[in-house]
Design a protein around this motif. Structure first.
Motif, PDB file in Angstrom:
ATOM      1  N   TYR A 148     -14.059  25.954  -5.913  1.00 58.37           N
ATOM      2  CA  TYR A 148     -13.114  24.885  -5.226  1.00 58.37           C
ATOM      3  C   TYR A 148     -14.085  23.772  -4.969  1.00 58.37           C
ATOM      4  CZ  TYR A 148      -8.947  23.107  -2.955  1.00 58.37           C
ATOM      5  OH  TYR A 148      -7.972  22.477  -2.477  1.00 58.37           O
ATOM      6  N   GLY A 149     -15.146  24.300  -4.639  1.00 55.48           N
ATOM      7  CA  GLY A 149     -16.171  23.199  -4.336  1.00 55.48           C
ATOM      8  C   GLY A 149     -16.554  22.384  -5.418  1.00 55.48           C
ATOM      9  N   ALA A 150     -16.668  23.137  -6.678  1.00 56.37           N
ATOM     10  CA  ALA A 150     -17.214  22.139  -7.741  1.00 56.37           C
ATOM     11  C   ALA A 150     -15.982  21.281  -8.297  1.00 56.37           C
ATOM     12  CB  ALA A 150     -17.570  23.357  -8.903  1.00 56.37           C
ATOM     13  N   LEU A 151     -14.719  21.738  -7.941  1.00 50.49           N
ATOM     14  CA  LEU A 151     -13.590  21.067  -8.511  1.00 50.49           C
ATOM     15  C   LEU A 151     -13.593  19.794  -7.751  1.00 50.49           C
ATOM     16  CD1 LEU A 151     -11.022  20.148  -9.782  1.00 50.49           C
ATOM     17  CD2 LEU A 151      -9.871  21.953  -8.356  1.00 50.49           C
ATOM     18  N   ILE A 152     -13.806  19.951  -6.167  1.00 48.95           N
ATOM     19  CA  ILE A 152     -13.825  18.881  -5.320  1.00 48.95           C
ATOM     20  C   ILE A 152     -15.008  17.773  -5.670  1.00 48.95           C
ATOM     21  CG2 ILE A 152     -14.279  18.094  -2.975  1.00 48.95           C
ATOM     22  CD1 ILE A 152     -12.692  20.730  -2.165  1.00 48.95           C
ATOM     23  N   ASP A 153     -16.053  18.262  -6.107  1.00 47.88           N
ATOM     24  CA  ASP A 153     -17.079  17.258  -6.378  1.00 47.88           C
ATOM     25  C   ASP A 153     -16.722  16.547  -7.590  1.00 47.88           C
ATOM     26  OD1 ASP A 153     -18.740  18.176  -4.464  1.00 47.88           O
ATOM     27  OD2 ASP A 153     -19.906  19.492  -5.674  1.00 47.88           O
ATOM     28  N   LYS A 154     -16.293  16.989  -8.620  1.00 49.18           N
ATOM     29  CA  LYS A 154     -15.756  16.423  -9.785  1.00 49.18           C
ATOM     30  C   LYS A 154     -14.586  15.567  -9.697  1.00 49.18           C
ATOM     31  CE  LYS A 154     -15.179  18.875 -13.750  1.00 49.18           C
ATOM     32  NZ  LYS A 154     -16.390  18.045 -14.756  1.00 49.18           N
ATOM     33  N   GLN A 155     -13.790  15.832  -8.833  1.00 52.91           N
ATOM     34  CA  GLN A 155     -12.597  14.975  -8.369  1.00 52.91           C
ATOM     35  C   GLN A 155     -13.057  13.891  -7.632  1.00 52.91           C
ATOM     36  OE1 GLN A 155      -9.012  16.926  -7.258  1.00 52.91           O
ATOM     37  NE2 GLN A 155      -8.500  17.262  -9.452  1.00 52.91           N
ATOM     38  N   GLN A 156     -14.051  14.046  -6.670  1.00 52.37           N
ATOM     39  CA  GLN A 156     -14.617  12.960  -5.893  1.00 52.37           C
ATOM     40  C   GLN A 156     -15.123  11.752  -6.573  1.00 52.37           C
ATOM     41  OE1 GLN A 156     -15.389  13.208  -2.259  1.00 52.37           O
ATOM     42  NE2 GLN A 156     -15.421  11.172  -2.490  1.00 52.37           N
ATOM     43  N   ARG A 157     -15.981  12.138  -7.709  1.00 51.52           N
ATOM     44  CA  ARG A 157     -16.129  10.988  -8.740  1.00 51.52           C
ATOM     45  C   ARG A 157     -14.917  10.345  -9.396  1.00 51.52           C
ATOM     46  NH1 ARG A 157     -19.989  15.233  -9.793  1.00 51.52           N
ATOM     47  NH2 ARG A 157     -18.593  15.845 -11.539  1.00 51.52           N
ATOM     48  N   GLN A 158     -14.156  11.089 -10.090  1.00 48.51           N
ATOM     49  CA  GLN A 158     -12.864  10.727 -10.600  1.00 48.51           C
ATOM     50  C   GLN A 158     -12.162   9.882  -9.995  1.00 48.51           C
ATOM     51  OE1 GLN A 158     -11.456  14.561 -11.997  1.00 48.51           O
ATOM     52  NE2 GLN A 158     -12.432  14.346 -14.161  1.00 48.51           N
ATOM     53  N   VAL A 159     -11.648  10.074  -8.711  1.00 45.47           N
ATOM     54  CA  VAL A 159     -10.737   9.497  -7.897  1.00 45.47           C
ATOM     55  C   VAL A 159     -11.385   8.117  -7.426  1.00 45.47           C
ATOM     56  CG1 VAL A 159      -9.644   9.091  -5.652  1.00 45.47           C
ATOM     57  CG2 VAL A 159      -9.411  11.273  -6.737  1.00 45.47           C
ATOM     58  N   GLY A 160     -13.058   8.112  -7.524  1.00 49.07           N
ATOM     59  CA  GLY A 160     -13.734   6.954  -6.890  1.00 49.07           C
ATOM     60  C   GLY A 160     -13.549   6.015  -8.210  1.00 49.07           C
ATOM     61  N   GLN A 161     -13.625   6.308  -9.339  1.00 46.95           N
ATOM     62  CA  GLN A 161     -13.444   5.495 -10.668  1.00 46.95           C
ATOM     63  C   GLN A 161     -12.032   4.986 -10.719  1.00 46.95           C
ATOM     64  OE1 GLN A 161     -15.044   8.390 -13.546  1.00 46.95           O
ATOM     65  NE2 GLN A 161     -16.872   7.295 -13.371  1.00 46.95           N
ATOM     66  N   ALA A 162     -11.182   5.923 -10.567  1.00 46.13           N
ATOM     67  CA  ALA A 162      -9.803   5.430 -10.778  1.00 46.13           C
ATOM     68  C   ALA A 162      -9.388   4.568  -9.607  1.00 46.13           C
ATOM     69  CB  ALA A 162      -8.777   6.757 -10.457  1.00 46.13           C
ATOM     70  N   LEU A 163      -9.698   4.517  -8.511  1.00 45.97           N
ATOM     71  CA  LEU A 163      -9.646   3.507  -7.104  1.00 45.97           C
ATOM     72  C   LEU A 163     -10.018   2.334  -7.520  1.00 45.97           C
ATOM     73  CD1 LEU A 163      -9.453   5.636  -4.103  1.00 45.97           C
ATOM     74  CD2 LEU A 163      -7.578   5.040  -5.628  1.00 45.97           C
ATOM     75  N   THR A 164     -11.267   2.129  -8.319  1.00 46.72           N
ATOM     76  CA  THR A 164     -11.912   1.030  -8.453  1.00 46.72           C
ATOM     77  C   THR A 164     -11.081   0.406  -9.655  1.00 46.72           C
ATOM     78  OG1 THR A 164     -14.232   1.806  -8.071  1.00 46.72           O
ATOM     79  CG2 THR A 164     -13.922  -0.020  -9.521  1.00 46.72           C
ATOM     80  N   ALA A 165     -10.317   1.072 -10.255  1.00 44.46           N
ATOM     81  CA  ALA A 165      -9.619   0.315 -11.480  1.00 44.46           C
ATOM     82  C   ALA A 165      -8.537  -0.418 -11.000  1.00 44.46           C
ATOM     83  CB  ALA A 165      -9.247   1.376 -12.694  1.00 44.46           C
ATOM     84  N   VAL A 166      -7.905   0.139 -10.025  1.00 42.00           N
ATOM     85  CA  VAL A 166      -6.745  -0.283  -9.354  1.00 42.00           C
ATOM     86  C   VAL A 166      -6.900  -1.290  -8.100  1.00 42.00           C
ATOM     87  CG1 VAL A 166      -4.910   1.449  -9.894  1.00 42.00           C
ATOM     88  CG2 VAL A 166      -6.152   1.756  -7.941  1.00 42.00           C
TER      89      VAL A 166
END
Length: 337
Positions: A315-333
């Motif tokens: 679960y920690g590894a999933l959170i680390d991955k999504q931390q990066r993904q969500v940051g990129q997605a929010l920048t896009a909007v």
């Protein structure tokens, strides 16, 4: 183009992970060696970092009931709430309880990560101790029963003509609803920043804005809007997941060709930072027993949650991955740093 918003690898790893555990099979083994044998030896406290009746609160109370009513443990469980600031008030409170394995917190990955970014939280979700991912919620795209939109494609066609007037209402800025709407816009060649999105606390607020005509289309967890769907006040245009839940007559986003536009946010449990590996394993072991009870299976049905199991460091590894993904997605909007 950032993950979470377009095709390709953006959520491939997460989707594959959730698909693997959608039938609740274990990812990784639970190593009980060295686990704290008598845990819990006193009462547990579960913090819901949202309002009473919301998704995090429902998860906290469902877990508490399964732990006590189904005799998973012999100790008491207390549920408290710390709503506000996209969950970051509760996040900060949990971070302040460092080293205490008797303090737990419910959350879900994308919503809380997005809330932390939006509210410039000094604490990241990844700083806590991951216990387990337990649920994936079905999301529903809905319109008022009197709406001229009878399918998702007509909504997207209207968005292409006038993205600002085809207004959406959903959960918090930067949360799963918002990112899904932005993903649909991107898939149609519409700049995400041009789409009108009204953030709310979900549930009743979504209903009120739709029925008043202030917003044209809504996106919410199915649990929050199912009563209005069944009462005939709302019509479902599409749902997330691999198939529509029982009683819902609507296509999935995948069947419509938009599988990659749905955000996979995995709800679960975290503990404070500073726990030993033995303490983490002991909590995971208790939660694993809890999720097998009839009480928890009933909570899954009542809340339209898909049962998943992503324990401990996975679960920690999933959170680390999504931390990066969500940051990129929010920048896009236009919402990232």
């Amino acid at each position: 183009m950032p993950p979470l918003l377009r095709n390709g690898p953006r959520l491939a790893a997460v989707v594959a992970l959730v698909a693997t555990v959608s039938s609740a099979c274990t990812i990784g083994s639970l190593d009980d060696s060295g686990a704290v044998a008598d845990y819990p030896s006193r009462g547990l406290s579960i913090l819901a970092p949202g309002s009473v009746g919301g998704g995090w609160d429902s998860r906290a109370r469902g877990i508490g009931s399964a732990l006590t009513s189904c005799k998973t443990i012999d100790e008491d469980v207390t549920v408290t709430n710390a709503p506000g600031a996209g969950g970051t008030i509760g996040l900060a409170r949990m971070a302040g309880r460092e080293g205490d394995p008797y303090q737990l917190m419910t959350m879900d990955t994308v919503t809380m990560i997005g809330g932390a970014i939006q509210n410039h939280s000094p604490v990241k979700l990844s700083e806590l101790t991951p216990v387990a991912g337990l649920t994936v919620s079905t999301s529903a795209i809905v319109v008022p029963a009197r709406s001229p939109f009878h399918d998702l494609r007509s909504v997207l066609a209207a968005m292409r003509k006038d993205p600002k007037r085809t207004s959406w209402v959903g959960g918090s800025l930067g949360g799963p609803d918002h990112i899904t709407v932005a993903g649909l816009a991107k898939a149609e060649g519409i700049p995400a920043r041009k789409v009108t999105y009204v953030p709310t606390g979900g549930g009743g607020e979504v209903l009120n804005l739709l029925l008043s005509g202030a917003s044209k289309v809504g996106l919410s967890t199915l649990t929050e809007v199912r009563p209005q769907i069944e009462a005939g006040k709302l019509r479902v245009l599409a749902v997330s997941g691999d198939k529509a839940p029982e009683g819902i007559d609507a296509p999935t986003l995948g069947a419509l060709g938009y599988e990659d536009e749905a955000v996979v946010s995995v709800g679960g449990v975290m503990a404070p930072p500073g726990l030993s590996d033995d303490e983490q394993r002991a909590i995971v072991r208790v939660v694993d027993r809890m999720r097998r009870t009839s009480c928890w299976k009933r909570a899954l049905r009542q809340n339209d949650w898909k049962d998943v199991w992503v324990p401990g460091k996975k679960y920690g590894a999933l959170i680390d991955k999504q931390q990066r993904q969500v940051g990129q997605a929010l920048t896009a909007v236009g919402l990232g740093s």
